[in-house]
Design a protein around this motif. Structure first.
Motif, PDB file in Angstrom:
ATOM      1  N   GLN A 107      -2.966  -0.488  35.003  1.00  0.00           N
ATOM      2  CA  GLN A 107      -1.684  -1.523  34.385  1.00  0.00           C
ATOM      3  C   GLN A 107      -0.369  -1.283  34.889  1.00  0.00           C
TER       4      GLN A 107
ATOM      5  N   VAL B 204      -2.779  -8.799  22.275  1.00  0.00           N
ATOM      6  CA  VAL B 204      -3.681  -8.823  23.580  1.00  0.00           C
ATOM      7  C   VAL B 204      -4.746  -9.777  23.492  1.00  0.00           C
TER       8      VAL B 204
ATOM      9  N   ALA C  34      -6.108  -4.243  28.980  1.00  0.00           N
ATOM     10  CA  ALA C  34      -5.541  -4.168  27.653  1.00  0.00           C
ATOM     11  C   ALA C  34      -6.447  -4.339  26.671  1.00  0.00           C
TER      12      ALA C  34
ATOM     13  N   GLY D 264      -9.058  -5.219  20.023  1.00  0.00           N
ATOM     14  CA  GLY D 264      -8.579  -6.104  20.949  1.00  0.00           C
ATOM     15  C   GLY D 264      -9.195  -7.372  21.068  1.00  0.00           C
TER      16      GLY D 264
ATOM     17  N   VAL E 221      -9.082   6.489  29.463  1.00  0.00           N
ATOM     18  CA  VAL E 221      -7.995   5.532  28.872  1.00  0.00           C
ATOM     19  C   VAL E 221      -6.637   5.606  29.818  1.00  0.00           C
TER      20      VAL E 221
ATOM     21  N   VAL F  45      -8.739  -1.030  26.373  1.00  0.00           N
ATOM     22  CA  VAL F  45      -7.959   0.135  25.871  1.00  0.00           C
ATOM     23  C   VAL F  45      -7.942  -0.208  24.164  1.00  0.00           C
ATOM     24  N   HIS F  46      -7.899  -1.558  23.664  1.00  0.00           N
ATOM     25  CA  HIS F  46      -7.940  -1.759  22.097  1.00  0.00           C
ATOM     26  C   HIS F  46      -9.333  -1.572  21.654  1.00  0.00           C
TER      27      HIS F  46
ATOM     28  N   GLU G 209       1.746  -3.231  24.942  1.00  0.00           N
ATOM     29  CA  GLU G 209       0.816  -2.880  23.800  1.00  0.00           C
ATOM     30  C   GLU G 209      -0.095  -2.105  24.011  1.00  0.00           C
ATOM     31  N   SER G 210      -0.729  -1.600  25.027  1.00  0.00           N
ATOM     32  CA  SER G 210      -1.720  -0.753  25.293  1.00  0.00           C
ATOM     33  C   SER G 210      -1.332   0.559  25.310  1.00  0.00           C
TER      34      SER G 210
ATOM     35  N   LEU H 109      -4.394   2.667  31.734  1.00  0.00           N
ATOM     36  CA  LEU H 109      -3.025   2.376  31.876  1.00  0.00           C
ATOM     37  C   LEU H 109      -2.147   2.602  33.200  1.00  0.00           C
TER      38      LEU H 109
ATOM     39  N   TYR I  65      -0.689   1.496  21.469  1.00  0.00           N
ATOM     40  CA  TYR I  65      -2.107   1.506  21.119  1.00  0.00           C
ATOM     41  C   TYR I  65      -2.648   2.939  21.252  1.00  0.00           C
ATOM     42  N   ALA I  66      -2.495   3.040  22.653  1.00  0.00           N
ATOM     43  CA  ALA I  66      -3.073   4.456  23.013  1.00  0.00           C
ATOM     44  C   ALA I  66      -2.572   5.846  22.475  1.00  0.00           C
TER      45      ALA I  66
END
Length: 389
Positions: free
Chosen positions: A292, A353, A338, A346, A285, A341-342, A264-265, A289, A268-269
């Protein structure tokens, strides 16, 4: 407790089927499940038809017969969506079902396991109490012999699937603890047994659709053949063995959920802009990632190794706790990143997320808290050193 393995070709088919079900049938309905706080009946039926209520129950009892090495691969697929889906049949395959598989008498297995594998019966693992959770030694629920029967009194809390359970696997104290004998036995108590009461469904932070409740036992009378294994001493061994196996499963579930948060991250990125620039092009960012991804890869490798060591018998204590500790803590960090990042999106209720962030918090608590895992790991290492080679 030996395990047999389904052939690689058969398992690949099962895994592909589960992945397709999770990603095409369940993922699109996550918001519906969250809002209704229940798994829709058609998804439950589909899961039962696929054999998911008995994937870790041996084939002789009509289960799929997956060993733990295969179980964790399936768990990583199931973790990709709302954790309430897995919770629906998790107790049948996990801590409740494995007590019967590993310690039940032939008659107990014959009476319950096939029905559990088919989804006709949901079993609940009734261990946790207000004064005893991660460490069963603190149990206060008592079972007293009365003629040919046992009479059980006590109170359990946070019992998964209690509102829909047809069978309760109840842990109770039958004697005062002594060295090498904690005095704990396990009993099979069918739902509807006089004196057994299930409280209202708990309101939880997350994992909507996964139901838990208190269970009260007030003079619950069961026959002698309700004693798991026909042996009082089997109780504590059953708890410890089932919890250790379950910890590897939960670790794998955490990896699956972390993978979803990562995906999802990244999505979105790669598609969202800030000031005309794709946010995935921002180095900070990218750093999130990267953290993660590193966590997910490490967790996946650790789970697979812990499962292999469990099945071989090489390590059924320290590795399960280490995997559970690392992977659930990792999933919490990945979910937090996550949301970061959103950004503000988020924090919105219908964004995946946000749900994941709430859902994964429980992973560090049930089937042994992170603190208990650290004690098991550290204490186990010291005892090994003292014992010598």
């Amino acid at each position: 407790m030996s395990e047999t393995q389904v052939s690689g070709e058969d398992f690949d088919f099962i895994r592909r089927q589960v992945r397709d079900f999770v990603r095409t049938k369940v993922v699109p309905r996550e918001t519906e499940i969250m809002r209704a706080d229940r798994i829709p009946d058609d998804l439950r039926t589909a899961a039962a038809d696929m054999g998911l209520f008995g994937y870790a129950i041996p084939a002789e009892w009509n289960g799929l017969g997956l060993d733990l090495v295969q179980d964790v691969e399936l768990a990583m697929e199931l973790g990709y969506t709302t954790l309430s889906l897995r919770s629906m049949f998790g107790t049948n395959n996990g801590i409740a079902g494995q007590v019967l598989v590993g310690f039940g008498t032939d008659e107990q297995k014959k009476q319950w396991l096939a029905r559990m594998a088919a989804g006709e019966v949901v079993a609940s693992f009734a261990l946790t109490e207000p004064g005893a959770g991660s460490n069963p030694a603190g149990l206060r629920t008592r079972a007293v012999r009365d003629g040919d029967d046992w009479v059980i009194d006590g109170h359990k809390q946070f019992i998964t699937n209690a509102p829909v359970a047809g069978l309760f696997v109840v842990f109770a104290r039958t004697a005062e603890p002594r060295p090498k004998n904690p005095g704990i036995a396990v009993f099979l108590v069918p739902a509807g047994t006089p004196g057994l009461t299930v409280g209202p469904k708990d309101a939880k932070m997350g994992q909507e659709g996964a139901w838990t409740a208190d269970v009260t036992l007030d003079g619950v009378r069961v026959p002698a053949d309700a004693l798991v294994g026909g042996d009082e001493a089997a109780g504590y061994r059953a708890a410890m063995t089932s919890l250790a196996r379950g910890r590897v499963h939960i670790a794998a579930l955490a990896v699956g959920t972390a993978q979803r948060a990562l995906d999802e991250s990244v999505a979105y990125a790669a598609t969202t802009t800030q000031g005309g620039t794709r946010i995935g092009d921002f180095q900070l960012v990218q750093a999130m990632l990267a953290d993660q991804q590193a966590g997910v890869l490490a967790g996946r490798a650790m789970v697979r190794e812990a499962a292999r060591a469990y099945v071989s018998g090489e390590d059924r204590r320290i590795a399960p706790s280490a995997a559970k500790l690392f992977c659930t803590e990792m999933a919490g960090k990945v979910a937090d990143l996550a949301v970061q990042v959103h950004g503000g999106a988020g924090y919105m209720r219908d964004i995946p997320v946000e749900r994941i962030y709430r859902d994964v918090r429980l992973l560090r608590l049930y089937e042994g808290t992170s603190e208990i895992q650290r004690l098991i790991i550290g204490g186990g290492l010291v005892r090994q050193a003292v014992a010598g080679p």
